[in-house]
Scaffold this motif. Sequence first.
Motif, PDB file in Angstrom:
ATOM      1  N   GLN A 123       0.824  -1.203   0.000  1.00 12.27           N
ATOM      2  CA  GLN A 123       0.000   0.000   0.000  1.00 12.27           C
ATOM      3  C   GLN A 123       0.857   1.250   0.000  1.00 12.27           C
ATOM      4  N   ALA A 124       1.966   1.216   0.768  1.00 18.80           N
ATOM      5  CA  ALA A 124       2.877   2.362   0.808  1.00 18.80           C
ATOM      6  C   ALA A 124       3.505   2.587  -0.564  1.00 18.80           C
ATOM      7  N   HIS A 125       3.887   1.493  -1.252  1.00 21.09           N
ATOM      8  CA  HIS A 125       4.456   1.616  -2.600  1.00 21.09           C
ATOM      9  C   HIS A 125       3.430   2.205  -3.561  1.00 21.09           C
ATOM     10  N   SER A 126       2.178   1.754  -3.452  1.00 22.11           N
ATOM     11  CA  SER A 126       1.121   2.263  -4.328  1.00 22.11           C
ATOM     12  C   SER A 126       0.883   3.749  -4.083  1.00 22.11           C
ATOM     13  N   ASN A 127       0.822   4.140  -2.814  1.00 22.26           N
ATOM     14  CA  ASN A 127       0.625   5.554  -2.474  1.00 22.26           C
ATOM     15  C   ASN A 127       1.783   6.405  -2.986  1.00 22.26           C
ATOM     16  N   TYR A 128       3.004   5.888  -2.850  1.00 25.53           N
ATOM     17  CA  TYR A 128       4.187   6.633  -3.305  1.00 25.53           C
ATOM     18  C   TYR A 128       4.145   6.833  -4.820  1.00 25.53           C
ATOM     19  N   ARG A 129       3.717   5.792  -5.542  1.00 25.34           N
ATOM     20  CA  ARG A 129       3.643   5.906  -7.001  1.00 25.34           C
ATOM     21  C   ARG A 129       2.606   6.949  -7.426  1.00 25.34           C
ATOM     22  N   ILE A 130       1.449   6.946  -6.754  1.00 24.77           N
ATOM     23  CA  ILE A 130       0.406   7.931  -7.065  1.00 24.77           C
ATOM     24  C   ILE A 130       0.909   9.348  -6.789  1.00 24.77           C
ATOM     25  N   LEU A 131       1.572   9.520  -5.644  1.00 26.92           N
ATOM     26  CA  LEU A 131       2.095  10.831  -5.266  1.00 26.92           C
ATOM     27  C   LEU A 131       3.161  11.311  -6.238  1.00 26.92           C
ATOM     28  N   LEU A 132       4.088  10.437  -6.579  1.00 27.78           N
ATOM     29  CA  LEU A 132       5.171  10.815  -7.488  1.00 27.78           C
ATOM     30  C   LEU A 132       4.640  11.116  -8.881  1.00 27.78           C
ATOM     31  N   THR A 133       3.694  10.326  -9.352  1.00 29.04           N
ATOM     32  CA  THR A 133       3.110  10.561 -10.682  1.00 29.04           C
ATOM     33  C   THR A 133       2.416  11.914 -10.743  1.00 29.04           C
TER      34      THR A 133
END
Length: 242
Positions: free
Chosen positions: A109-119
């Motif tokens: 979930q943390a990886h998914s959130n980080y990807r959304i934020l970075l994108t």
Amino acid sequence: MPQTLTRESNRRFLVKWFDSFVWLEYSKEKDAAFCLHCYLFKCDFDKQGKAGSDVFTEKWFKNWRKGPENFRYHVGQVGSLHNKATQHCTDLMNQKQHVETIVIKQIDQAHSNYRILLTAALDCTRYLLRQGLPFRGHDESETSSNKGNYVELFQFLANHDEKVHVVVFENAPRNLKYIAHNIQKELVNSCAAKTIGAIISDMDDAFFSILVDESCDVSIREQMAVFCTSTTTSSCSRGKGK
């Protein structure tokens, strides 16, 4: 099972008890019964020795004459210590409740959130670079009515995308907000490196020429334009002169 003389009659452990009490364990060596759940997940048993106490864990149970009666007494009511130990055992066997599974889910979930934020941060960065707009505003504080192009665009994106909204600004980790000046600079530099790499790749080994010119803007600050042309493509970039 060996028979034991109890009150002028022979008694022994009955195998059929396993069907009625799934937690029951039998020791051939001691010819005694134990509670597997309480043995593995022993709680703070009743100080007064009620509900079987440690008879089914540290000691052993051999009163075969009243076996089922004592087994049911050991189980007790819904919130009994035995039932708490049984719940711990069930949670361990249930992979959805397993600690490792929970940790993996949190990491995913943390990886998914980080990807959304970075994108989202990169989308804002690319837009401002394409339009040649400045990033920072005069006042980027929480009370500012205009926090600059980057923060305002980031806020606009969050207001229109629920997935972005739950991971940015106050919902983002303190070290992953992507609105600080140094973070913006890193994103711009990364985009610049990618752009230069794309230009070099397009030009390949072809002959090329570079034209450089400069002019002053309204603030009387020099702006330098660099124009690269080759036999296959052409590109232009701008930068501030000294």
